[in-house]
Design an enzyme around this catalytic site. Structure first.
Site, short mmCIF file in Angstrom:
data_model
loop_
_atom_site.label_atom_id
_atom_site.label_comp_id
_atom_site.label_asym_id
_atom_site.label_seq_id
_atom_site.Cartn_x
_atom_site.Cartn_y
_atom_site.Cartn_z
N GLU A 151 9.28 9.37 -16.65
CA GLU A 151 8.16 9.41 -16.68
C GLU A 151 7.68 9.48 -18.20
O GLU A 151 6.08 9.06 -18.43
CB GLU A 151 8.15 11.22 -16.91
CG GLU A 151 7.68 11.51 -15.43
CD GLU A 151 8.38 12.85 -14.45
OE1 GLU A 151 7.59 13.22 -15.66
OE2 GLU A 151 8.41 13.10 -13.35
N LYS A 153 15.74 22.09 -9.74
CA LYS A 153 14.95 21.25 -10.68
C LYS A 153 15.77 19.89 -11.36
O LYS A 153 16.27 20.55 -12.41
CB LYS A 153 13.90 21.70 -12.13
CG LYS A 153 12.03 21.27 -10.77
CD LYS A 153 11.94 20.59 -10.22
CE LYS A 153 10.54 20.98 -9.50
NZ LYS A 153 9.48 20.42 -10.70
N HIS A 189 0.63 -0.91 0.20
CA HIS A 189 -0.10 0.33 0.32
C HIS A 189 1.02 1.47 -0.40
O HIS A 189 0.52 2.47 0.55
CB HIS A 189 -0.81 -0.08 1.32
CG HIS A 189 -2.03 -0.97 1.16
ND1 HIS A 189 -2.86 -1.38 0.96
CD2 HIS A 189 -1.71 -2.37 1.87
CE1 HIS A 189 -3.44 -2.83 1.21
NE2 HIS A 189 -2.73 -3.16 1.99
N SER A 214 14.45 22.60 -15.47
CA SER A 214 13.09 23.38 -15.97
C SER A 214 13.30 24.65 -16.39
O SER A 214 14.68 24.77 -15.72
CB SER A 214 12.91 23.37 -14.22
OG SER A 214 12.05 24.92 -14.36
#
Ligand code: ARG
Length: 473
Positions: A290, A283, A156, A277
């Site tokens: 992704e 970043k 979980h 970024s």
């Protein structure tokens, strides 16, 4: 526009209809397989006396030259033809005149396209298998290097019990191993040659289908000509296996994205495999992971599209089947690039061992072991579960781990605890005493790694015939 048919027509095809119908813009991709199929077919026609040996030789050498010119970029595959089959045949006729017109003897574009796509897909199966093999090798190195890198195991997405990084990656080894086994299965099941099925009902020529099949490394000819021209199961199976690969890649990508977050900081993705970024200077984004996760949908899409296209098609060939190319090609390309990039990212990724270990320590991952300690000292499990629950509650209030409680504090909750509790619930003990087959304990993991190594040491592809060299000799 240039087409192979037209005798029974009195009007030109409408330009839009022609474009809608044409497949050359995408089936030119298997020009090589198309010409190889033609070479095998013509050699067989020559052997069978359907063409003279001289005619067969002439056609075969002309096709070899066309193939070479296309590969070297000297001959462009022109989109004025309807499909790759028409392009090759027309080019041949252009060069050989009447002899070239004999190429299509005893053949239909239906069995021709069935063969081309099967040859193309079979090669893709091999390339995908190779990429999976490379990924497995990288995973194995991570496993061997991290037998004692402790980390929380999750259920979980909550810290559950301590495991090792080797064990965690061992799970993915198993998944990608099954993906490879699927490649091998698919290869053998699809490895039958549809050429000679004709349009749907075979042919009256005395073709030797065993001959063409073996020239192209097939185990034999397909056994029903209607099935031969209209079976796309092999491709559906392959797309399904590709979807499963993407599902696995997407799961591990998701984990890497989580591990790479500021909150976890379990991994550091190499600069070469991350992006920045344009506005936020701090970043460093896990874009590859992704994108792999994001591209999974288009591979599933190709599978669903073909399943849907096939479900309403009466026997035998129908033009719907032309839809078996664009999306499957895209799916094949997507999976191969995802596998290659993911492997590169993984092989350069750093694991922050201390961070992983301290996360495992601070998440009560040894609570089950504390309960087991009580059980081993005569406390019924349900009571032990309650006692440790109280300890966890006390620890949460104090913001400490179970290991940080003093013996006195523990004994106030249960007098059964003795000094040896601390060794029992240490991270090392918790992991190392888990020695059942498949468990994270070092000895169990070493055994598993031995078996995985043995598996990797034999490559099923090495026993396949080198038919291409033989055919193009
Ligand atoms: N472009 C067609 C396909 O991909 C080739 C087979 C054409 N056969 C036919 N009878 N129209 O399926």
């Amino acid at each position: 526009m240039a087409q192979l048919w037209g005798g029974r027509f009195t009007k030109e095809t409408d330009q839009l209809v022609y474009q809608f119908n044409a497949s050359i813009s995408f089936d030119k991709r298997f020009y090589r397989q198309d010409m190889e199929g033609s070479i095998a077919h013509v050699k067989m026609l020559g052997k069978q006396g359907i063409l003279t040996e001289t005619e067969a030789k002439e056609i075969v050498s002309a096709i070899k030259i066309i193939l070479q010119e296309v590969e070297e970029g000297k001959l462009e595959i022109s989109h004025e033809y309807e499909d790759i089959h028409s392009f090759v045949e027309a080019t041949l006729i252009d060069r050989l005149g009447d002899t070239g017109k004999k190429l299509h003897t005893g053949r239909s574009r239906n069995d021709q396209v069935a063969l081309d796509m099967r040859l193309f897909t079979r090669q893709e199966v091999l390339e995908t298998d190779k990429l999976l093999e490379e990924l497995l090798n990288v995973i194995l190195i991570i496993m061997e290097n991290n037998l004692d890198t402790y980390m929380p195991g999750f259920t979980h997405l909550q810290k559950a019990q301590p495991v090792t990084l080797a064990h965690h990656f061992g799970a993915y080894f198993e998944m990608f191993k099954r993906d490879r086994q699927r490649m091998e299965d698919i290869y053998h099941r699809m490895n039958y040659c549809p050429l000679g099925s004709g349009a749907l009902a075979g042919t009256t020529y005395n073709l030797d289908r065993y001959n063409t099949a073996s020239q192209m490394g097939f185990a034999g000819p397909t056994l029903n000509s209607m099935d031969g021209v209209s079976d796309r199961d092999y491709l559906i199976e392959f797309l399904s296996a590709l979807s499963t690969i993407m599902m696995h890649l997407s799961r591990i990508s998701e984990e890497i994205i989580i591990w790479n977050s500021n909150e976890y900081q379990f991994v550091e993705i190499d600069d070469a495999y991350s992006t920045g970024s344009s506005i936020m200077p701090q970043k460093k984004n896990p874009d590859i992971a992704e994108l792999v996760r994001g591209k999974t949908g288009r591979v599933y899409g190709a599978l669903i599209s073909l399943l849907t296209a096939m479900k309403g098609i009466p026997l035998a060939y129908n033009k719907d089947m032309q839809e078996d190319k664009e999306l499957p090609f895209d799916a094949m390309d997507t999976v191969k690039s995802c596998l290659a990039l993911f492997t590169g990212m993984l092989s350069t990724m750093k694991f922050k061992k201390e961070q992983m270990e301290s996360s495992a320590k601070n998440g009560f991952t040894n609570a089950t072991d504390a309960a087991d300690y009580l059980v081993n000292h005569g406390v019924p499990f349900r009571d032990a579960h309650g006692i440790v629950g109280q300890i966890v509650l006390a620890c949460i209030e104090k913001k400490i781990a179970i290991d940080d409680m003093s013996l006195e504090e523990l004994q106030q909750i249960s007098p059964v605890f003795k000094e040896d509790i601390f060794k029992t619930i240490s991270m090392e003990t918790c992991v190392e005493k888990r020695l059942t087959i498949g468990a994270p304990g070092q000895e169990a993991m070493k055994n598993a790694i031995q078996l995985e190594k043995k598996y990797l040491s034999s490559d099923w592809k090495s026993s396949l015939p080198d038919w291409e060299t033989e055919l193009l000799k």
